[in-house]
Design a protein around this motif. Structure first.
Motif, PDB file in Angstrom:
ATOM      1  N   ARG A  36      33.190 -32.976  57.403  1.00 13.28           N
ATOM      2  CA  ARG A  36      32.558 -31.884  58.151  1.00 13.28           C
ATOM      3  C   ARG A  36      33.042 -31.884  59.595  1.00 13.28           C
ATOM      4  O   ARG A  36      33.427 -30.848  60.135  1.00 13.28           O
ATOM      5  CB  ARG A  36      31.041 -32.052  58.099  1.00 13.28           C
ATOM      6  CG  ARG A  36      30.295 -30.993  58.884  1.00 13.28           C
ATOM      7  CD  ARG A  36      28.866 -31.372  59.117  1.00 13.28           C
ATOM      8  NE  ARG A  36      28.825 -32.569  59.974  1.00 13.28           N
ATOM      9  CZ  ARG A  36      27.741 -33.276  60.203  1.00 13.28           C
ATOM     10  NH1 ARG A  36      26.608 -32.965  59.628  1.00 13.28           N
ATOM     11  NH2 ARG A  36      27.776 -34.326  61.001  1.00 13.28           N
ATOM     12  N   ASP A  37      33.053 -33.069  60.213  1.00 11.02           N
ATOM     13  CA  ASP A  37      33.462 -33.160  61.606  1.00 11.02           C
ATOM     14  C   ASP A  37      34.947 -32.837  61.773  1.00 11.02           C
ATOM     15  O   ASP A  37      35.352 -32.184  62.738  1.00 11.02           O
ATOM     16  CB  ASP A  37      33.160 -34.548  62.155  1.00 11.02           C
ATOM     17  CG  ASP A  37      31.668 -34.829  62.220  1.00 11.02           C
ATOM     18  OD1 ASP A  37      30.875 -33.882  62.065  1.00 11.02           O
ATOM     19  OD2 ASP A  37      31.301 -36.011  62.419  1.00 11.02           O
ATOM     20  N   GLY A  38      35.764 -33.283  60.831  1.00  8.94           N
ATOM     21  CA  GLY A  38      37.199 -32.987  60.896  1.00  8.94           C
ATOM     22  C   GLY A  38      37.470 -31.500  60.794  1.00  8.94           C
ATOM     23  O   GLY A  38      38.317 -30.956  61.504  1.00  8.94           O
ATOM     24  N   LYS A  39      36.732 -30.839  59.910  1.00  8.60           N
ATOM     25  CA  LYS A  39      36.901 -29.399  59.755  1.00  8.60           C
ATOM     26  C   LYS A  39      36.492 -28.673  61.039  1.00  8.60           C
ATOM     27  O   LYS A  39      37.169 -27.744  61.481  1.00  8.60           O
ATOM     28  CB  LYS A  39      36.056 -28.903  58.579  1.00  8.60           C
ATOM     29  CG  LYS A  39      36.243 -27.446  58.268  1.00  8.60           C
ATOM     30  CD  LYS A  39      35.437 -27.040  57.046  1.00  8.60           C
ATOM     31  CE  LYS A  39      35.604 -25.564  56.766  1.00  8.60           C
ATOM     32  NZ  LYS A  39      34.791 -25.135  55.628  1.00  8.60           N
ATOM     33  N   ALA A  40      35.401 -29.112  61.653  1.00  6.20           N
ATOM     34  CA  ALA A  40      34.946 -28.495  62.896  1.00  6.20           C
ATOM     35  C   ALA A  40      35.980 -28.692  63.997  1.00  6.20           C
ATOM     36  O   ALA A  40      36.251 -27.768  64.780  1.00  6.20           O
ATOM     37  CB  ALA A  40      33.605 -29.086  63.317  1.00  6.20           C
ATOM     38  N   LEU A  41      36.596 -29.883  64.063  1.00  7.18           N
ATOM     39  CA  LEU A  41      37.617 -30.127  65.071  1.00  7.18           C
ATOM     40  C   LEU A  41      38.855 -29.272  64.845  1.00  7.18           C
ATOM     41  O   LEU A  41      39.463 -28.773  65.795  1.00  7.18           O
ATOM     42  CB  LEU A  41      38.004 -31.609  65.078  1.00  7.18           C
ATOM     43  CG  LEU A  41      37.004 -32.547  65.733  1.00  7.18           C
ATOM     44  CD1 LEU A  41      37.425 -33.992  65.530  1.00  7.18           C
ATOM     45  CD2 LEU A  41      36.869 -32.238  67.200  1.00  7.18           C
ATOM     46  N   GLN A  42      39.238 -29.083  63.576  1.00  4.14           N
ATOM     47  CA  GLN A  42      40.394 -28.239  63.277  1.00  4.14           C
ATOM     48  C   GLN A  42      40.128 -26.793  63.698  1.00  4.14           C
ATOM     49  O   GLN A  42      40.998 -26.126  64.256  1.00  4.14           O
ATOM     50  CB  GLN A  42      40.726 -28.298  61.790  1.00  4.14           C
ATOM     51  CG  GLN A  42      41.353 -29.600  61.368  1.00  4.14           C
ATOM     52  CD  GLN A  42      41.577 -29.662  59.866  1.00  4.14           C
ATOM     53  OE1 GLN A  42      41.068 -28.832  59.116  1.00  4.14           O
ATOM     54  NE2 GLN A  42      42.327 -30.665  59.427  1.00  4.14           N
ATOM     55  N   GLU A  43      38.928 -26.296  63.412  1.00  2.00           N
ATOM     56  CA  GLU A  43      38.582 -24.930  63.804  1.00  2.00           C
ATOM     57  C   GLU A  43      38.586 -24.784  65.322  1.00  2.00           C
ATOM     58  O   GLU A  43      39.075 -23.787  65.858  1.00  2.00           O
ATOM     59  CB  GLU A  43      37.214 -24.554  63.242  1.00  2.00           C
ATOM     60  CG  GLU A  43      37.197 -24.393  61.747  1.00  2.00           C
ATOM     61  CD  GLU A  43      35.797 -24.178  61.193  1.00  2.00           C
ATOM     62  OE1 GLU A  43      34.829 -24.096  61.974  1.00  2.00           O
ATOM     63  OE2 GLU A  43      35.671 -24.077  59.951  1.00  2.00           O
ATOM     64  N   LYS A  44      38.073 -25.792  66.001  1.00  2.39           N
ATOM     65  CA  LYS A  44      38.041 -25.756  67.456  1.00  2.39           C
ATOM     66  C   LYS A  44      39.458 -25.751  68.035  1.00  2.39           C
ATOM     67  O   LYS A  44      39.757 -24.995  68.962  1.00  2.39           O
ATOM     68  CB  LYS A  44      37.268 -26.976  67.973  1.00  2.39           C
ATOM     69  CG  LYS A  44      37.072 -27.006  69.460  1.00  2.39           C
ATOM     70  CD  LYS A  44      36.235 -28.203  69.855  1.00  2.39           C
ATOM     71  CE  LYS A  44      36.061 -28.286  71.353  1.00  2.39           C
ATOM     72  NZ  LYS A  44      35.267 -29.462  71.740  1.00  2.39           N
ATOM     73  N   ALA A  45      40.343 -26.580  67.469  1.00  2.00           N
ATOM     74  CA  ALA A  45      41.725 -26.640  67.934  1.00  2.00           C
ATOM     75  C   ALA A  45      42.446 -25.321  67.665  1.00  2.00           C
ATOM     76  O   ALA A  45      43.225 -24.845  68.498  1.00  2.00           O
ATOM     77  CB  ALA A  45      42.456 -27.788  67.261  1.00  2.00           C
ATOM     78  N   ALA A  46      42.176 -24.713  66.499  1.00  2.00           N
ATOM     79  CA  ALA A  46      42.807 -23.440  66.182  1.00  2.00           C
ATOM     80  C   ALA A  46      42.348 -22.353  67.140  1.00  2.00           C
ATOM     81  O   ALA A  46      43.149 -21.531  67.602  1.00  2.00           O
ATOM     82  CB  ALA A  46      42.485 -23.048  64.743  1.00  2.00           C
ATOM     83  N   LYS A  47      41.061 -22.354  67.455  1.00  2.00           N
ATOM     84  CA  LYS A  47      40.529 -21.357  68.386  1.00  2.00           C
ATOM     85  C   LYS A  47      41.131 -21.538  69.775  1.00  2.00           C
ATOM     86  O   LYS A  47      41.497 -20.569  70.447  1.00  2.00           O
ATOM     87  CB  LYS A  47      39.006 -21.479  68.467  1.00  2.00           C
ATOM     88  CG  LYS A  47      38.353 -20.357  69.236  1.00  2.00           C
ATOM     89  CD  LYS A  47      36.845 -20.527  69.295  1.00  2.00           C
ATOM     90  CE  LYS A  47      36.203 -20.182  67.976  1.00  2.00           C
ATOM     91  NZ  LYS A  47      34.729 -20.158  68.055  1.00  2.00           N
ATOM     92  N   LYS A  48      41.294 -22.792  70.199  1.00  2.00           N
ATOM     93  CA  LYS A  48      41.875 -23.072  71.502  1.00  2.00           C
ATOM     94  C   LYS A  48      43.338 -22.643  71.542  1.00  2.00           C
ATOM     95  O   LYS A  48      43.806 -22.072  72.527  1.00  2.00           O
ATOM     96  CB  LYS A  48      41.748 -24.563  71.818  1.00  2.00           C
ATOM     97  CG  LYS A  48      42.168 -24.931  73.212  1.00  2.00           C
ATOM     98  CD  LYS A  48      41.878 -26.375  73.514  1.00  2.00           C
ATOM     99  CE  LYS A  48      42.255 -26.712  74.952  1.00  2.00           C
ATOM    100  NZ  LYS A  48      41.947 -28.107  75.270  1.00  2.00           N
ATOM    101  N   ALA A  49      44.077 -22.913  70.459  1.00  2.00           N
ATOM    102  CA  ALA A  49      45.485 -22.526  70.393  1.00  2.00           C
ATOM    103  C   ALA A  49      45.621 -21.007  70.402  1.00  2.00           C
ATOM    104  O   ALA A  49      46.517 -20.456  71.039  1.00  2.00           O
ATOM    105  CB  ALA A  49      46.133 -23.114  69.147  1.00  2.00           C
ATOM    106  N   GLU A  50      44.725 -20.333  69.688  1.00  2.00           N
ATOM    107  CA  GLU A  50      44.751 -18.868  69.662  1.00  2.00           C
ATOM    108  C   GLU A  50      44.482 -18.302  71.049  1.00  2.00           C
ATOM    109  O   GLU A  50      45.138 -17.361  71.481  1.00  2.00           O
ATOM    110  CB  GLU A  50      43.696 -18.372  68.675  1.00  2.00           C
ATOM    111  CG  GLU A  50      43.626 -16.870  68.548  1.00  2.00           C
ATOM    112  CD  GLU A  50      42.535 -16.444  67.580  1.00  2.00           C
ATOM    113  OE1 GLU A  50      41.820 -15.485  67.904  1.00  2.00           O
ATOM    114  OE2 GLU A  50      42.404 -17.084  66.520  1.00  2.00           O
TER     115      GLU A  50
END
Length: 65
Positions: A36-50
């Motif tokens: 769960r935490d890994g998925k949240a971090l991936q989403e956060k990183a994707a949003k930041k990159a976008e």
């Protein structure tokens, strides 16, 4: 000790403000929590990159005089 029971009263006030405390009993196993935490971090990183790709010079200073 010059503070008396001020420290204990402050702890009680803090506990009243945060009723759930530090209890991490969310019903998940450590493995599920890690996923769960890994998925949240991936989403956060994707949003930041976008934001970085789309924003371009959003943080640049103006050169007008």
């Amino acid at each position: 000790m010059t503070r008396g029971n001020q420290r204990e009263k402050d702890r009680e006030r803090a506990a009243a403000r945060n009723p759930k405390g530090k209890n991490k009993d969310d019903g998940l196993t450590p493995e599920q929590r890690r996923e769960r935490d890994g998925k949240a971090l991936q989403e956060k990183a994707a949003k930041k990159a976008e934001k970085a790709a789309g924003g371009g010079d959003a943080g640049a200073k103006s050169t007008k005089k």
